[in-house]
Design a protein around this motif. Structure first.
Motif, PDB file in Angstrom:
ATOM      1  N   ILE A 148       0.835  -1.201   0.000  1.00 17.23           N
ATOM      2  CA  ILE A 148       0.000   0.000   0.000  1.00 17.23           C
ATOM      3  C   ILE A 148       0.870   1.250   0.000  1.00 17.23           C
ATOM      4  N   GLY A 149       1.915   1.252   0.826  1.00 17.56           N
ATOM      5  CA  GLY A 149       2.807   2.399   0.870  1.00 17.56           C
ATOM      6  C   GLY A 149       3.466   2.659  -0.470  1.00 17.56           C
ATOM      7  N   TYR A 150       3.881   1.589  -1.141  1.00 21.50           N
ATOM      8  CA  TYR A 150       4.517   1.743  -2.448  1.00 21.50           C
ATOM      9  C   TYR A 150       3.525   2.292  -3.471  1.00 21.50           C
ATOM     10  N   ILE A 151       2.318   1.753  -3.484  1.00 19.31           N
ATOM     11  CA  ILE A 151       1.308   2.213  -4.441  1.00 19.31           C
ATOM     12  C   ILE A 151       0.956   3.685  -4.191  1.00 19.31           C
ATOM     13  N   LEU A 152       0.814   4.054  -2.924  1.00 17.32           N
ATOM     14  CA  LEU A 152       0.517   5.449  -2.607  1.00 17.32           C
ATOM     15  C   LEU A 152       1.646   6.368  -3.059  1.00 17.32           C
ATOM     16  N   ASN A 153       2.878   5.930  -2.866  1.00 13.35           N
ATOM     17  CA  ASN A 153       4.017   6.752  -3.264  1.00 13.35           C
ATOM     18  C   ASN A 153       4.069   6.923  -4.782  1.00 13.35           C
ATOM     19  N   VAL A 154       3.862   5.836  -5.524  1.00 14.85           N
ATOM     20  CA  VAL A 154       3.880   5.914  -6.981  1.00 14.85           C
ATOM     21  C   VAL A 154       2.702   6.758  -7.485  1.00 14.85           C
ATOM     22  N   GLY A 155       1.524   6.519  -6.910  1.00 14.25           N
ATOM     23  CA  GLY A 155       0.358   7.274  -7.334  1.00 14.25           C
ATOM     24  C   GLY A 155       0.503   8.759  -7.062  1.00 14.25           C
ATOM     25  N   TYR A 156       1.062   9.100  -5.909  1.00 16.28           N
ATOM     26  CA  TYR A 156       1.260  10.524  -5.627  1.00 16.28           C
ATOM     27  C   TYR A 156       2.327  11.120  -6.526  1.00 16.28           C
ATOM     28  N   GLY A 157       3.311  10.314  -6.918  1.00 20.87           N
ATOM     29  CA  GLY A 157       4.304  10.811  -7.857  1.00 20.87           C
ATOM     30  C   GLY A 157       3.671  11.261  -9.166  1.00 20.87           C
ATOM     31  N   VAL A 158       2.689  10.507  -9.641  1.00 25.27           N
ATOM     32  CA  VAL A 158       1.971  10.892 -10.865  1.00 25.27           C
ATOM     33  C   VAL A 158       1.210  12.201 -10.647  1.00 25.27           C
ATOM     34  N   ILE A 159       0.523  12.312  -9.506  1.00 21.89           N
ATOM     35  CA  ILE A 159      -0.220  13.536  -9.204  1.00 21.89           C
ATOM     36  C   ILE A 159       0.728  14.720  -9.066  1.00 21.89           C
ATOM     37  N   GLU A 160       1.869  14.491  -8.432  1.00 21.04           N
ATOM     38  CA  GLU A 160       2.836  15.569  -8.234  1.00 21.04           C
ATOM     39  C   GLU A 160       3.369  16.090  -9.565  1.00 21.04           C
ATOM     40  N   ARG A 161       3.662  15.170 -10.492  1.00 29.40           N
ATOM     41  CA  ARG A 161       4.132  15.612 -11.805  1.00 29.40           C
ATOM     42  C   ARG A 161       3.056  16.409 -12.537  1.00 29.40           C
ATOM     43  N   TRP A 162       1.794  16.028 -12.339  1.00 25.99           N
ATOM     44  CA  TRP A 162       0.708  16.774 -12.968  1.00 25.99           C
ATOM     45  C   TRP A 162       0.570  18.163 -12.342  1.00 25.99           C
ATOM     46  N   LEU A 163       0.691  18.251 -11.016  1.00 25.08           N
ATOM     47  CA  LEU A 163       0.573  19.541 -10.350  1.00 25.08           C
ATOM     48  C   LEU A 163       1.702  20.489 -10.743  1.00 25.08           C
ATOM     49  N   LEU A 164       2.877  19.923 -11.002  1.00 20.32           N
ATOM     50  CA  LEU A 164       4.046  20.742 -11.325  1.00 20.32           C
ATOM     51  C   LEU A 164       4.375  20.687 -12.812  1.00 20.32           C
ATOM     52  N   ARG A 165       3.373  20.403 -13.638  1.00 20.10           N
ATOM     53  CA  ARG A 165       3.612  20.254 -15.075  1.00 20.10           C
ATOM     54  C   ARG A 165       4.044  21.563 -15.722  1.00 20.10           C
ATOM     55  N   TRP A 166       3.752  22.681 -15.055  1.00 18.43           N
ATOM     56  CA  TRP A 166       4.117  23.988 -15.596  1.00 18.43           C
ATOM     57  C   TRP A 166       5.590  24.311 -15.376  1.00 18.43           C
ATOM     58  N   GLN A 167       6.240  23.550 -14.496  1.00 17.33           N
ATOM     59  CA  GLN A 167       7.641  23.846 -14.204  1.00 17.33           C
ATOM     60  C   GLN A 167       8.537  23.458 -15.367  1.00 17.33           C
ATOM     61  N   PRO A 168       9.498  24.296 -15.729  1.00 13.79           N
ATOM     62  CA  PRO A 168      10.467  23.893 -16.757  1.00 13.79           C
ATOM     63  C   PRO A 168      11.385  22.815 -16.220  1.00 13.79           C
ATOM     64  N   ARG A 169      11.712  21.863 -17.059  1.00 11.56           N
ATOM     65  CA  ARG A 169      12.598  20.776 -16.653  1.00 11.56           C
ATOM     66  C   ARG A 169      14.040  21.269 -16.768  1.00 11.56           C
TER      67      ARG A 169
END
Length: 264
Positions: free
Chosen positions: A231-252
């Motif tokens: 569960i911890g691993y799935i939550l971490n991976v899932g939040y990683g996807v959400i985090e990338r979406w929230l910060l999609r405006w940031q230049p790489r």
């Protein structure tokens, strides 16, 4: 091409866990220890416990309490952090109290929280919210403070209203630091979820693990621990996807610098 890149990334991320599980499986096959049963027996207990009624009896209540507690912590943390950032004097007055409560482990105040909110789901949710709110609140406050003051001056010169300033300037500017706080709170929330369920609850994964330990159902106990890790691993991976979406405006910037260095 993207699909192939995704498979490569997945293979790179999973090769070590697969290797460790393989070593664990064959290394524990001949185990006679009552405390460290073979992985095959743990997996059988895992299937029996969590691919059946145990999922609705224990997993669903745990995840429901976790989601509710984290949602409350997210709302309170961002709103309070934003309010304190907009009123620096209030932030200075509140800072000693924030640091005091932040330093108190949530598990240490479980008895008080259960007295106030009861020993049912409300107590578990309150405990998760109490432990998870501080990283979000403090990161939101620091993130907004770190925004260049000249940006606010420009916004004032253009007479931008406060709601628009918050939604278009302050929150996006602080979002990188807020997401760090959310990730920290996610881990804290899982720990408090398990601890609170071990303390007084009659349902949940933590309750299942402590009962299995007390009744010497060791394989069941390990299956609960394994489930928590998954569960911890799935939550971490899932939040990683959400985090990338929230910060999609940031230049790489990091990737651009690496590519530029390679070209030079």
């Amino acid at each position: 091409m993207r699909i192939l890149s995704g498979f490569r990334l997945l293979a790179w991320e999973l090769w070590l866990p697969i290797l460790l599980v393989t070593v664990w499986y064959f290394g524990s096959a001949s185990s006679k220890s009552p405390y460290f049963p073979p992985l095959s027996r743990i997996w059988k207990a895992f299937v029996d416990n969590w691919f059946g009624p145990g999922f609705t009896q224990d997993v669903v209540p745990s995840l429901t309490n976790l989601a509710a507690g984290l949602t409350i912590a997210l709302v309170i943390g961002i709103v309070a952090g934003l309010a304190l950032a907009l009123f620096p004097l209030a932030a200075e007055i509140a800072d000693p109290f924030l640091q005091f409560f932040r330093a108190i482990p949530a598990l240490a105040v479980l008895p008080a929280l259960f007295i106030v909110f009861g020993t049912g789901p409300s107590g578990n949710i309150a405990a998760i919210a109490f432990g998870a709110v501080w990283p979000i609140l403090l990161n939101a406050l620091d993130g907004i403070r770190s925004i260049d003051p000249s940006i606010r001056l420009v916004a004032r010169s253009y007479r931008i209203r406060t709601p628009l300033l918050i939604s278009r300037v302050l929150l996006p500017g602080a979002m990188p630091q807020i997401t760090v706080g959310i990730r920290t709170s996610l881990a804290i929330g899982v720990v408090i979820m398990v601890g609170s369920e071990m303390y007084v609850s009659t349902a949940g994964i933590g309750h299942f693990v402590i009962v299995a330990q007390q009744t010497f159902a060791i394989a069941d106990m390990w299956s609960g621990i394994l489930l928590l890790g998954i569960i911890g691993y799935i939550l971490n991976v899932g939040y990683g996807v959400i985090e990338r979406w929230l910060l999609r405006w940031q230049p790489r910037t990091h990737g651009a610098l690496v590519a530029k260095g390679a070209q030079s």
